[in-house]
Scaffold this motif. Structure first.
Motif, short mmCIF file in Angstrom:
data_model
loop_
_atom_site.label_atom_id
_atom_site.label_comp_id
_atom_site.label_asym_id
_atom_site.label_seq_id
_atom_site.Cartn_x
_atom_site.Cartn_y
_atom_site.Cartn_z
N ALA A 1 -0.26 -10.47 12.94
CA ALA A 1 0.21 -11.12 14.17
C ALA A 1 -0.67 -12.32 14.52
N GLU A 2 -2.00 -12.17 14.40
CA GLU A 2 -2.85 -13.31 14.78
C GLU A 2 -2.75 -14.46 13.78
N LEU A 3 -2.48 -14.14 12.52
CA LEU A 3 -2.29 -15.20 11.53
C LEU A 3 -1.02 -16.00 11.83
N LYS A 4 0.01 -15.27 12.19
CA LYS A 4 1.28 -15.94 12.53
C LYS A 4 1.07 -16.84 13.74
N ASP A 5 0.38 -16.30 14.71
CA ASP A 5 0.11 -17.05 15.93
C ASP A 5 -0.71 -18.32 15.63
N ALA A 6 -1.60 -18.24 14.64
CA ALA A 6 -2.44 -19.38 14.30
C ALA A 6 -1.68 -20.45 13.52
N GLY A 7 -0.50 -20.09 12.99
CA GLY A 7 0.29 -21.10 12.29
C GLY A 7 0.59 -20.78 10.83
N LEU A 8 0.21 -19.56 10.40
CA LEU A 8 0.56 -19.18 9.02
C LEU A 8 2.08 -19.08 8.91
N THR A 9 2.62 -19.58 7.80
CA THR A 9 4.08 -19.58 7.65
C THR A 9 4.57 -18.29 6.99
N ARG A 10 3.91 -17.89 5.92
CA ARG A 10 4.46 -16.76 5.15
C ARG A 10 3.40 -16.16 4.25
N VAL A 11 3.70 -15.00 3.68
CA VAL A 11 2.72 -14.32 2.81
C VAL A 11 3.36 -13.85 1.50
N ASN A 12 2.54 -13.85 0.46
CA ASN A 12 2.86 -13.15 -0.77
C ASN A 12 1.90 -11.97 -0.86
N ILE A 13 2.43 -10.81 -1.18
CA ILE A 13 1.58 -9.62 -1.24
C ILE A 13 1.62 -9.04 -2.65
N SER A 14 0.45 -8.81 -3.20
CA SER A 14 0.37 -8.28 -4.56
C SER A 14 0.50 -6.76 -4.51
N LEU A 15 1.43 -6.26 -5.27
CA LEU A 15 1.66 -4.80 -5.30
C LEU A 15 2.25 -4.47 -6.67
N ASP A 16 1.55 -3.63 -7.42
CA ASP A 16 1.94 -3.40 -8.81
C ASP A 16 2.54 -2.03 -9.06
N THR A 17 2.53 -1.17 -8.05
CA THR A 17 3.08 0.17 -8.22
C THR A 17 3.47 0.74 -6.86
N LEU A 18 4.42 1.67 -6.89
CA LEU A 18 4.81 2.36 -5.65
C LEU A 18 4.26 3.78 -5.66
N LYS A 19 3.40 4.10 -6.63
CA LYS A 19 2.84 5.45 -6.76
C LYS A 19 1.39 5.45 -6.28
N PRO A 20 1.06 6.27 -5.30
CA PRO A 20 -0.31 6.24 -4.73
C PRO A 20 -1.41 6.44 -5.77
N ALA A 21 -1.26 7.40 -6.67
CA ALA A 21 -2.36 7.66 -7.63
C ALA A 21 -2.52 6.48 -8.58
N ARG A 22 -1.38 5.90 -8.97
CA ARG A 22 -1.44 4.76 -9.88
C ARG A 22 -2.02 3.54 -9.17
N PHE A 23 -1.70 3.38 -7.89
CA PHE A 23 -2.26 2.27 -7.12
C PHE A 23 -3.79 2.36 -7.15
N HIS A 24 -4.26 3.56 -6.96
CA HIS A 24 -5.70 3.80 -6.96
C HIS A 24 -6.30 3.46 -8.34
N GLN A 25 -5.54 3.80 -9.37
CA GLN A 25 -6.03 3.55 -10.73
C GLN A 25 -6.03 2.04 -11.05
N ILE A 26 -4.95 1.34 -10.71
CA ILE A 26 -4.86 -0.09 -11.04
C ILE A 26 -5.87 -0.90 -10.23
N THR A 27 -6.04 -0.53 -8.96
CA THR A 27 -6.95 -1.32 -8.10
C THR A 27 -8.38 -0.80 -8.16
N ARG A 28 -8.56 0.30 -8.84
CA ARG A 28 -9.84 1.00 -9.02
C ARG A 28 -10.42 1.55 -7.70
N CYS A 29 -9.71 1.39 -6.58
CA CYS A 29 -10.25 1.94 -5.33
C CYS A 29 -9.27 1.96 -4.15
#
Ligand code: SAM
Ligand code: SF4
Length: 326
Positions: A108-136
Motif C-alpha cells: 500500500a505505501e509503495l503504491k501511494d509513493a507512486g509505484l506502478t506495478r510489480v513482478n513477483i518471483s514464484l517458482d512453485t505452489l508447493k510449500p516444501a518445494r518453495f522452502h527447498q528452492i529458496t533455501r529458507c
C-alpha cells in the motif's frame, strides 16, 4: 523528447536499478549455496545518489524504471526512493521485481509513493518445494504478497516462474491454470545457467513448455498494455490472466533490447550477461555535473554490446544476478 540510442540503433528507454545486493532468500538458481560476499554500506549508492543518476538518465530519454535487487524490499525506506523518482515528470513507469516475502507489509505505501506495478518471483505452489528452492522461504509469505499487490492496485501483477527440469516443471500446468481460474499473469522464464547451482541441463525450451500446456486448450497471442520486456504473451480461452514466455536462451531478444542496468554499487551495466560496466559512482562522488554524468551515460550506451552468447554456450560467470538485478 530526447532519445538515447546505441550503435545498433536500439532506442534505450528503460533502466533497471539494483538497490541492494542483499536478499532474504537464497534461490538455488541465483545464489551459490555459500551465499555471496556482500558489498559494504559505503559501496552502495544512497537514494540521493540513485536519484541524481535517474534524473540525468531521464534527461537523456529513460522513461521507465524497474527497481530490483537482491531483494529490493529488504532495503529500508524503498518507498522514499519511489516517491523521489515518481517526482521526475518524464518517468512514466516505476515497477518493482520482488520475491514478495515483504510485500504484504509494503504494497500500500509503495503504491501511494507512486509505484506502478510489480513482478513477483514464484517458482512453485508447493510449500516444501518453495522452502527447498529458496533455501529458507515460506510460500505463504509470497502468496500474501501477491494478494496485497493486487489489493493495492499494483497491476498487472506478473508472476515470474524460472522453469527448471526435474525441479518444478511438473507444475507448469498448475501455474497456467492460475491464469484461467484466478486471473494470474504468469511468465515462464528459461533458466540461465549463470550463478546458482543449475546447469545447462536444467533448461526446458519455451517451445517445449508451450507444448506441455496444450492440455489446457489453444492459447491465442495477446498484447499486454503495460510492459517493457521481451516476453511474448498468450491467453487461454476464457482466461482473465495471461501466459508469457521469456526465452533468453533459445530465442534471444538482444536485437530489441531497450535497457540499461545500474548495480547497487553504481556501475552502469550494459548487458545482463556481459561484464562490460562503467563506473558512475566515482564521478558522482567527486561532484560531476548533470551534463558530465549525461555524457558518460550516453557514451557508455553507445558502446552497448550487440548481445549475449548463451545459445552458443558462452556464459559469463561473473557477478551473480543478485548483484546485477536479474
Ligand atoms: N529478489 C527479487 C526477485 O527474486 O524477484 C529481484 C532480483 S532477482 C535476481 C530478479 C529475477 O531474476 C527473478 O525473477 C529471478 O527469478 C530471476 N533469476 C535469477 N536467477 C536466474 C536464472 N539463473 N535464470 C533465470 N532467471 C533468473
Ligand atoms: Fe534473492 Fe531474487 Fe536471487 Fe531469489 S532470485 S536469491 S529472491 S535475489
Amino acid at each position: 523528447m530526447t532519445k538515447l540510442a546505441d550503435s545498433f540503433q536500439r532506442t534505450i528507454n528503460y533502466l533497471r536499478i539494483s538497490v541492494t545486493d542483499r536478499c532474504n532468500l537464497r534461490c538455488i538458481y541465483c545464489m551459490p549455496p555459500e551465499g555471496i560476499v556482500q558489498m559494504t554500506h559505503a559501496d552502495i549508492l544512497t537514494y540521493e545518489e540513485i536519484f541524481i543518476l535517474v534524473k540525468a538518465a531521464a534527461e537523456l530519454g529513460i522513461n521507465s524504471i524497474r527497481l530490483t535487487g537482491g531483494e529490493p524490499l529488504v532495503r529500508m525506506g524503498l518507498s522514499d526512493l519511489v516517491r523521489m523518482i515518481a517526482g521526475i515528470k518524464t518517468i512514466k513507469d516505476i515497477a518493482l521485481t520482488t520475491n514478495g516475502i515483504l510485500l504484504e507489509k509494503y504494497a500500500a505505501e509503495l503504491k501511494d509513493a507512486g509505484l506502478t506495478r510489480v513482478n513477483i518471483s514464484l517458482d512453485t505452489l508447493k510449500p516444501a518445494r518453495f522452502h527447498q528452492i529458496t533455501r529458507c522461504g515460506e510460500l505463504e509469505d509470497t502468496l500474501k504478497g501477491i494478494a496485497a499487490a493486487e489489493k493495492a492496485g499494483l497491476t498487472p501483477v506478473k508472476i515470474n516462474m524460472v522453469v527448471m527440469a526435474g525441479t518444478n516443471d511438473d507444475e507448469l500446468v498448475d501455474f497456467a491454470k492460475k491464469t484461467i481460474d484466478d486471473g494470474w499473469n504468469v511468465r515462464f522464464i528459461e533458466h540461465m545457467p549463470v550463478t546458482g547451482e543449475g546447469s545447462a541441463n536444467d533448461l526446458i525450451p519455451a517451445k517445449e513448455i508451450k507444448k506441455r500446456l496444450d492440455v489446457l486448450g489453444k492459447m491465442e497471442p495477446f498484447k499486454l498494455e503495460k510492459g517493457n520486456g521481451p516476453a511474448k504473451y498468450y491467453k487461454f480461452p476464457g482466461a482473465k490472466g495471461t501466459v508469457g514466455f521469456i526465452t533468453p536462451v533459445t530465442e534471444h531478444f538482444c536485437y530489441q533490447c531497450n535497457r540499461l542496468r545500474l548495480t547497487a554499487d553504481g556501475k552502469l551495466r550494459l548487458c545482463l550477461l556481459r561484464e562490460d560496466e562503467i563506473d558512475l559512482r566515482e564521478p558522482l562522488r567527486r561532484g560531476a555535473s548533470t551534463e558530465e554524468l549525461k555524457e558518460i551515460i550516453a557514451k557508455a550506451t553507445a558502446a552497448k554490446p550487440k548481445g549475449h552468447q548463451l545459445a552458443e554456450g558462452i556464459i559469463n560467470k561473473g557477478r551473480p544476478f543478485s548483484q546485477v538485478g536479474g
